[in-house]
Design a protein around this motif. Sequence first.
Motif, short mmCIF file in Angstrom:
data_model
loop_
_atom_site.label_atom_id
_atom_site.label_comp_id
_atom_site.label_asym_id
_atom_site.label_seq_id
_atom_site.Cartn_x
_atom_site.Cartn_y
_atom_site.Cartn_z
N PHE A 1 -16.65 -22.19 50.40
CA PHE A 1 -16.22 -23.43 51.03
C PHE A 1 -15.82 -24.46 49.97
O PHE A 1 -14.84 -25.20 50.15
N ARG A 2 -16.57 -24.51 48.87
CA ARG A 2 -16.23 -25.41 47.77
C ARG A 2 -14.84 -25.09 47.23
O ARG A 2 -14.00 -25.99 47.03
N GLN A 3 -14.57 -23.82 47.03
CA GLN A 3 -13.27 -23.41 46.49
C GLN A 3 -12.13 -23.74 47.45
O GLN A 3 -11.03 -24.10 47.02
N VAL A 4 -12.38 -23.61 48.75
CA VAL A 4 -11.35 -23.91 49.75
C VAL A 4 -10.92 -25.38 49.63
O VAL A 4 -9.73 -25.70 49.62
N VAL A 5 -11.90 -26.28 49.53
CA VAL A 5 -11.58 -27.70 49.42
C VAL A 5 -10.79 -27.98 48.14
O VAL A 5 -9.77 -28.68 48.16
N LEU A 6 -11.23 -27.43 47.04
CA LEU A 6 -10.58 -27.70 45.76
C LEU A 6 -9.15 -27.16 45.74
O LEU A 6 -8.24 -27.82 45.24
N ALA A 7 -8.96 -25.98 46.30
CA ALA A 7 -7.61 -25.39 46.31
C ALA A 7 -6.67 -26.25 47.13
O ALA A 7 -5.51 -26.49 46.74
N TYR A 8 -7.14 -26.74 48.29
CA TYR A 8 -6.23 -27.54 49.10
C TYR A 8 -6.02 -28.92 48.50
O TYR A 8 -4.91 -29.48 48.58
N HIS B 1 -7.34 -28.59 59.00
CA HIS B 1 -8.47 -27.68 59.09
C HIS B 1 -8.58 -26.93 57.77
O HIS B 1 -7.66 -26.18 57.41
N LEU B 2 -9.67 -27.12 57.08
CA LEU B 2 -9.79 -26.53 55.75
C LEU B 2 -9.70 -25.01 55.78
O LEU B 2 -9.13 -24.39 54.88
N GLU B 3 -10.23 -24.39 56.83
CA GLU B 3 -10.13 -22.93 56.94
C GLU B 3 -8.66 -22.50 57.05
O GLU B 3 -8.30 -21.40 56.64
N ALA C 1 -6.35 -15.41 65.14
CA ALA C 1 -6.05 -15.35 63.70
C ALA C 1 -6.97 -16.29 62.92
O ALA C 1 -7.45 -15.94 61.83
N TRP C 2 -7.22 -17.46 63.49
CA TRP C 2 -8.09 -18.43 62.82
C TRP C 2 -9.51 -17.87 62.68
O TRP C 2 -10.14 -18.00 61.63
N VAL D 1 -11.74 -17.34 59.27
CA VAL D 1 -13.06 -17.95 59.10
C VAL D 1 -14.11 -16.91 58.73
O VAL D 1 -15.01 -17.16 57.91
N ALA D 2 -14.00 -15.71 59.28
CA ALA D 2 -14.99 -14.66 59.03
C ALA D 2 -15.01 -14.21 57.57
O ALA D 2 -15.99 -13.60 57.13
N CYS D 3 -13.97 -14.54 56.81
CA CYS D 3 -13.92 -14.14 55.40
C CYS D 3 -14.63 -15.13 54.48
O CYS D 3 -14.81 -14.85 53.30
N LEU D 4 -15.02 -16.27 55.02
CA LEU D 4 -15.70 -17.30 54.24
C LEU D 4 -17.19 -17.24 54.54
O LEU D 4 -17.61 -17.49 55.67
N ARG D 5 -17.99 -16.94 53.53
CA ARG D 5 -19.41 -16.66 53.80
C ARG D 5 -20.39 -17.47 52.96
O ARG D 5 -21.57 -17.53 53.28
N THR D 6 -19.96 -18.05 51.87
CA THR D 6 -20.92 -18.71 50.97
C THR D 6 -20.51 -20.16 50.70
O THR D 6 -19.36 -20.55 50.88
#
Length: 321
Positions: A69-76, A11-13, A55-56, A60-65
Amino acid sequence: MTGPKIELHVHLEGTVRPAALLAFARRNNQPLPADTVEGLAALYQFRDFADFIRAWLTTVACLRTADDFRQVVLAYAAEAAGHGAVYLEGIFSPVPGVELAETFAGYAEGAAEARERHGVIVRLTPDLHRRLDPAEAVEVAQLAVRYRDRGVVGLGLGGAETDAPATDYAKAFAVARDGGLGLVPHAGENAGPESLREILAFAPDRIRHGIRAAEEPALLSEIAGRGLVLDVCPTSNLRTGAVPELARHPLPQLRAAGISCSINTDDPAMFDTDLQREYQLAESMGVTAVEAYAAGVAGALCDPATRAELVAIGRRHYPAA
Protein backbone atom coordinates in the motif's frame (compact mmCIF):
# COMPACT_ATOMS: atom_id res chain seq x y z
CA MET A 1 -1.58 21.89 -20.00
CA THR A 2 0.81 23.55 -17.57
CA GLY A 3 0.10 24.81 -14.09
CA PRO A 4 -0.64 23.19 -10.73
CA LYS A 5 -3.45 20.67 -10.38
CA ILE A 6 -5.54 19.27 -7.56
CA GLU A 7 -7.09 15.81 -7.66
CA LEU A 8 -9.79 14.92 -5.14
CA HIS A 9 -11.04 11.62 -6.57
CA VAL A 10 -8.52 8.88 -7.28
CA HIS A 11 -8.83 5.28 -6.10
CA LEU A 12 -5.31 4.31 -5.15
CA GLU A 13 -5.90 0.67 -6.08
CA GLY A 14 -6.89 1.87 -9.55
CA THR A 15 -3.56 3.64 -10.07
CA VAL A 16 -1.58 0.39 -10.28
CA ARG A 17 -0.26 0.06 -13.84
CA PRO A 18 0.00 -3.44 -15.39
CA ALA A 19 3.74 -3.89 -14.79
CA ALA A 20 3.37 -3.03 -11.10
CA LEU A 21 0.26 -5.19 -10.80
CA LEU A 22 2.15 -8.17 -12.18
CA ALA A 23 5.00 -7.55 -9.71
CA PHE A 24 2.60 -7.37 -6.76
CA ALA A 25 0.81 -10.55 -7.88
CA ARG A 26 4.05 -12.51 -8.22
CA ARG A 27 5.41 -11.30 -4.89
CA ASN A 28 2.19 -12.19 -3.09
CA ASN A 29 1.47 -15.40 -5.02
CA GLN A 30 -1.86 -14.09 -6.28
CA PRO A 31 -3.37 -15.44 -9.52
CA LEU A 32 -4.05 -13.15 -12.47
CA PRO A 33 -5.82 -13.81 -15.80
CA ALA A 34 -2.45 -13.39 -17.59
CA ASP A 35 1.21 -13.57 -16.61
CA THR A 36 2.56 -10.82 -18.87
CA VAL A 37 2.14 -7.07 -18.94
CA GLU A 38 0.73 -7.29 -22.45
CA GLY A 39 -1.70 -10.01 -21.46
CA LEU A 40 -3.01 -7.94 -18.56
CA ALA A 41 -4.32 -5.35 -21.00
CA ALA A 42 -7.41 -7.53 -21.43
CA LEU A 43 -8.16 -7.22 -17.70
CA TYR A 44 -8.93 -3.53 -18.18
CA GLN A 45 -11.06 -3.95 -21.31
CA PHE A 46 -14.29 -4.12 -19.32
CA ARG A 47 -17.68 -3.77 -20.96
CA ASP A 48 -19.73 -2.03 -18.27
CA PHE A 49 -19.70 -0.95 -14.62
CA ALA A 50 -20.19 -4.49 -13.30
CA ASP A 51 -17.26 -5.73 -15.39
CA PHE A 52 -15.17 -2.82 -14.11
CA ILE A 53 -15.90 -3.83 -10.51
CA ARG A 54 -14.75 -7.38 -11.27
CA ALA A 55 -11.48 -6.06 -12.69
CA TRP A 56 -11.05 -3.75 -9.70
CA LEU A 57 -11.50 -6.64 -7.25
CA THR A 58 -8.88 -8.66 -9.15
CA THR A 59 -6.44 -5.78 -8.78
CA VAL A 60 -7.17 -5.29 -5.07
CA ALA A 61 -6.53 -8.98 -4.38
CA CYS A 62 -2.89 -8.53 -5.44
CA LEU A 63 -2.20 -6.02 -2.66
CA ARG A 64 -1.57 -7.80 0.62
CA THR A 65 0.93 -5.95 2.82
CA ALA A 66 1.44 -2.53 4.35
CA ASP A 67 4.49 -2.06 2.15
CA ASP A 68 2.38 -2.81 -0.96
CA PHE A 69 0.00 0.00 0.00
CA ARG A 70 2.90 2.35 0.77
CA GLN A 71 4.41 1.70 -2.65
CA VAL A 72 1.07 2.30 -4.38
CA VAL A 73 0.79 5.79 -2.87
CA LEU A 74 4.38 6.70 -3.71
CA ALA A 75 4.13 5.48 -7.29
CA TYR A 76 1.00 7.50 -7.95
CA ALA A 77 2.34 10.60 -6.20
CA ALA A 78 5.33 10.48 -8.56
CA GLU A 79 3.09 10.02 -11.60
CA ALA A 80 0.67 12.77 -10.59
CA ALA A 81 3.49 15.18 -9.75
CA GLY A 82 4.69 14.73 -13.32
CA HIS A 83 1.32 16.12 -14.45
CA GLY A 84 1.45 19.08 -12.08
CA ALA A 85 -0.43 17.71 -9.06
CA VAL A 86 0.26 19.51 -5.80
CA TYR A 87 -2.53 17.99 -3.70
CA LEU A 88 -4.32 14.63 -3.85
CA GLU A 89 -7.09 13.00 -1.86
CA GLY A 90 -6.53 9.29 -2.33
CA ILE A 91 -9.33 6.78 -1.86
CA PHE A 92 -8.75 3.24 -0.59
CA SER A 93 -11.04 0.44 0.50
CA PRO A 94 -10.78 -2.42 3.01
CA VAL A 95 -8.99 -5.34 1.38
CA PRO A 96 -10.52 -8.80 1.97
CA GLY A 97 -8.12 -10.97 3.94
CA VAL A 98 -5.91 -8.09 5.05
CA GLU A 99 -6.04 -6.56 8.51
CA LEU A 100 -7.59 -3.09 8.47
CA ALA A 101 -4.75 -1.72 10.58
CA GLU A 102 -2.17 -2.89 8.04
CA THR A 103 -4.10 -1.29 5.20
CA PHE A 104 -4.38 2.05 6.99
CA ALA A 105 -0.77 1.99 8.16
CA GLY A 106 0.62 1.32 4.69
CA TYR A 107 -1.38 4.04 2.98
CA ALA A 108 -0.62 6.53 5.77
CA GLU A 109 3.12 5.83 5.53
CA GLY A 110 3.01 6.35 1.78
CA ALA A 111 1.09 9.59 2.13
CA ALA A 112 3.60 10.98 4.61
CA GLU A 113 6.54 9.98 2.42
CA ALA A 114 4.99 11.37 -0.77
CA ARG A 115 5.42 15.00 0.27
CA GLU A 116 9.08 14.55 1.08
CA ARG A 117 9.94 12.52 -2.03
CA HIS A 118 7.66 14.00 -4.67
CA GLY A 119 6.43 17.33 -3.30
CA VAL A 120 2.77 16.26 -3.38
CA ILE A 121 0.46 16.68 -0.40
CA VAL A 122 -1.54 13.45 -0.05
CA ARG A 123 -4.56 13.11 2.18
CA LEU A 124 -6.64 9.95 2.52
CA THR A 125 -10.37 9.22 2.35
CA PRO A 126 -11.09 5.52 2.98
CA ASP A 127 -14.15 4.25 1.15
CA LEU A 128 -16.89 1.99 2.44
CA HIS A 129 -18.07 -0.45 -0.23
CA ARG A 130 -21.83 -0.91 -0.57
CA ARG A 131 -21.42 -4.66 -0.12
CA LEU A 132 -19.59 -4.15 3.19
CA ASP A 133 -21.44 -5.31 6.28
CA PRO A 134 -22.68 -2.20 8.14
CA ALA A 135 -21.04 -3.36 11.38
CA GLU A 136 -17.69 -3.67 9.57
CA ALA A 137 -18.30 -0.24 8.09
CA VAL A 138 -18.46 1.19 11.60
CA GLU A 139 -15.08 -0.40 12.36
CA VAL A 140 -13.60 1.25 9.26
CA ALA A 141 -15.04 4.60 10.34
CA GLN A 142 -13.63 4.22 13.85
CA LEU A 143 -10.17 3.43 12.52
CA ALA A 144 -10.40 6.32 10.06
CA VAL A 145 -11.03 8.68 12.98
CA ARG A 146 -8.00 7.27 14.81
CA TYR A 147 -5.89 8.05 11.73
CA ARG A 148 -6.89 11.71 11.57
CA ASP A 149 -3.41 12.73 12.70
CA ARG A 150 -1.87 10.54 9.99
CA GLY A 151 -3.54 12.03 6.95
CA VAL A 152 -7.11 10.68 6.93
CA VAL A 153 -9.52 13.55 6.29
CA GLY A 154 -12.78 11.94 5.17
CA LEU A 155 -14.91 8.84 4.75
CA GLY A 156 -16.48 7.81 1.45
CA LEU A 157 -19.04 5.34 0.15
CA GLY A 158 -18.46 3.53 -3.13
CA GLY A 159 -19.49 0.54 -5.20
CA ALA A 160 -22.60 0.11 -7.30
CA GLU A 161 -25.24 2.48 -5.94
CA THR A 162 -27.93 -0.18 -6.40
CA ASP A 163 -26.14 -2.72 -4.19
CA ALA A 164 -27.34 -1.24 -0.89
CA PRO A 165 -28.98 1.98 0.32
CA ALA A 166 -26.76 4.62 1.84
CA THR A 167 -28.94 4.48 4.95
CA ASP A 168 -27.31 1.13 5.78
CA TYR A 169 -24.15 3.10 6.56
CA ALA A 170 -25.72 5.91 8.58
CA LYS A 171 -24.00 4.80 11.80
CA ALA A 172 -20.59 4.73 10.13
CA PHE A 173 -21.23 8.20 8.68
CA ALA A 174 -22.13 9.45 12.15
CA VAL A 175 -18.95 8.00 13.66
CA ALA A 176 -16.86 9.71 10.99
CA ARG A 177 -18.58 13.04 11.33
CA ASP A 178 -18.47 13.01 15.14
CA GLY A 179 -14.76 12.25 14.83
CA GLY A 180 -14.10 15.30 12.68
CA LEU A 181 -13.97 13.68 9.24
CA GLY A 182 -15.70 14.89 6.10
CA LEU A 183 -18.27 12.82 4.24
CA VAL A 184 -17.46 12.27 0.55
CA PRO A 185 -19.73 9.55 -0.91
CA HIS A 186 -20.15 8.44 -4.51
CA ALA A 187 -23.61 9.18 -5.88
CA GLY A 188 -25.26 10.01 -9.17
CA GLU A 189 -22.84 7.92 -11.25
CA ASN A 190 -24.49 4.61 -12.15
CA ALA A 191 -27.81 5.52 -10.54
CA GLY A 192 -29.99 8.56 -11.11
CA PRO A 193 -31.31 11.52 -9.12
CA GLU A 194 -32.77 9.28 -6.41
CA SER A 195 -29.22 8.30 -5.41
CA LEU A 196 -28.25 11.94 -5.05
CA ARG A 197 -31.33 12.85 -3.04
CA GLU A 198 -30.58 10.01 -0.62
CA ILE A 199 -26.99 11.21 -0.15
CA LEU A 200 -27.97 14.86 0.23
CA ALA A 201 -29.98 13.87 3.31
CA PHE A 202 -26.64 13.12 5.02
CA ALA A 203 -25.27 16.64 4.34
CA PRO A 204 -22.14 15.49 2.48
CA ASP A 205 -19.09 17.73 2.31
CA ARG A 206 -18.59 16.86 -1.36
CA ILE A 207 -20.08 14.39 -3.84
CA ARG A 208 -18.03 12.05 -5.95
CA HIS A 209 -19.37 12.06 -9.52
CA GLY A 210 -22.88 13.48 -9.11
CA ILE A 211 -23.20 13.93 -12.86
CA ARG A 212 -26.74 12.51 -12.99
CA ALA A 213 -27.93 15.65 -11.21
CA ALA A 214 -28.16 17.07 -14.72
CA GLU A 215 -31.31 14.99 -15.20
CA GLU A 216 -33.25 17.05 -12.67
CA PRO A 217 -33.12 20.88 -12.59
CA ALA A 218 -34.22 21.01 -8.95
CA LEU A 219 -31.22 18.90 -7.95
CA LEU A 220 -28.85 21.14 -9.89
CA SER A 221 -30.24 24.13 -8.03
CA GLU A 222 -29.96 22.44 -4.64
CA ILE A 223 -26.37 21.30 -5.18
CA ALA A 224 -25.38 24.75 -6.43
CA GLY A 225 -27.19 26.39 -3.53
CA ARG A 226 -25.36 24.27 -1.00
CA GLY A 227 -22.04 25.13 -2.63
CA LEU A 228 -21.17 21.45 -3.02
CA VAL A 229 -18.24 20.52 -5.23
CA LEU A 230 -18.76 17.56 -7.55
CA ASP A 231 -15.78 15.35 -8.41
CA VAL A 232 -16.08 14.81 -12.17
CA CYS A 233 -14.11 12.08 -13.94
CA PRO A 234 -14.68 12.37 -17.73
CA THR A 235 -12.83 9.29 -19.03
CA SER A 236 -14.16 7.13 -16.20
CA ASN A 237 -17.73 8.10 -17.10
CA LEU A 238 -17.13 7.02 -20.68
CA ARG A 239 -15.37 3.75 -19.85
CA THR A 240 -18.01 2.56 -17.38
CA GLY A 241 -20.89 3.56 -19.64
CA ALA A 242 -22.23 6.24 -17.31
CA VAL A 243 -21.99 8.60 -20.30
CA PRO A 244 -22.33 7.25 -23.86
CA GLU A 245 -20.03 9.78 -25.55
CA LEU A 246 -18.04 12.88 -24.64
CA ALA A 247 -20.37 15.14 -26.62
CA ARG A 248 -23.17 14.14 -24.23
CA HIS A 249 -21.21 14.55 -21.01
CA PRO A 250 -23.18 16.70 -18.52
CA LEU A 251 -20.14 18.68 -17.31
CA PRO A 252 -21.19 21.79 -19.31
CA GLN A 253 -24.67 21.60 -17.75
CA LEU A 254 -23.23 21.31 -14.26
CA ARG A 255 -20.98 24.29 -14.90
CA ALA A 256 -23.85 26.33 -16.37
CA ALA A 257 -25.87 25.62 -13.22
CA GLY A 258 -23.15 27.26 -11.12
CA ILE A 259 -21.73 24.03 -9.68
CA SER A 260 -17.98 23.83 -9.04
CA CYS A 261 -16.46 20.65 -10.47
CA SER A 262 -13.08 19.23 -9.58
CA ILE A 263 -11.44 17.21 -12.37
CA ASN A 264 -10.11 13.74 -11.65
CA THR A 265 -8.85 10.43 -13.06
CA ASP A 266 -10.84 8.07 -10.76
CA ASP A 267 -8.84 4.93 -11.71
CA PRO A 268 -6.15 6.11 -14.13
CA ALA A 269 -4.42 2.76 -14.74
CA MET A 270 -7.70 0.96 -15.32
CA PHE A 271 -9.05 3.70 -17.61
CA ASP A 272 -5.73 4.31 -19.42
CA THR A 273 -5.68 8.00 -18.60
CA ASP A 274 -3.82 10.55 -16.49
CA LEU A 275 -4.48 13.85 -14.78
CA GLN A 276 -3.16 15.91 -17.69
CA ARG A 277 -5.54 14.23 -20.10
CA GLU A 278 -8.54 14.73 -17.80
CA TYR A 279 -7.81 18.44 -17.47
CA GLN A 280 -7.57 18.67 -21.27
CA LEU A 281 -10.91 16.91 -21.69
CA ALA A 282 -12.48 19.23 -19.13
CA GLU A 283 -11.12 22.25 -20.96
CA SER A 284 -12.69 20.97 -24.19
CA MET A 285 -16.01 21.12 -22.31
CA GLY A 286 -15.48 24.64 -21.03
CA VAL A 287 -13.79 24.10 -17.64
CA THR A 288 -10.46 25.91 -17.56
CA ALA A 289 -7.46 24.82 -15.52
CA VAL A 290 -8.04 27.87 -13.29
CA GLU A 291 -11.65 26.83 -12.61
CA ALA A 292 -10.66 23.21 -11.98
CA TYR A 293 -7.95 24.28 -9.53
CA ALA A 294 -10.34 26.62 -7.72
CA ALA A 295 -12.88 23.81 -7.40
CA GLY A 296 -10.14 21.60 -5.99
CA VAL A 297 -9.28 24.17 -3.34
CA ALA A 298 -12.95 24.66 -2.49
CA GLY A 299 -13.63 20.94 -2.19
CA ALA A 300 -10.47 19.82 -0.41
CA LEU A 301 -10.93 18.45 3.11
CA CYS A 302 -7.57 19.75 4.25
CA ASP A 303 -6.70 21.80 7.34
CA PRO A 304 -6.60 25.62 7.17
CA ALA A 305 -2.81 25.80 6.84
CA THR A 306 -2.79 23.43 3.88
CA ARG A 307 -5.67 25.29 2.25
CA ALA A 308 -3.77 28.55 2.62
CA GLU A 309 -0.77 26.91 0.96
CA LEU A 310 -2.92 25.72 -1.95
CA VAL A 311 -4.44 29.17 -2.34
CA ALA A 312 -0.96 30.71 -2.43
CA ILE A 313 0.17 28.21 -5.10
CA GLY A 314 -2.87 29.08 -7.17
CA ARG A 315 -2.22 32.82 -6.92
CA ARG A 316 1.38 32.38 -8.04
CA HIS A 317 0.45 30.36 -11.12
CA TYR A 318 -2.96 31.80 -11.96
CA PRO A 319 -2.53 35.50 -11.03
CA ALA A 320 -5.51 36.58 -13.15
CA ALA A 321 -7.91 34.19 -11.38
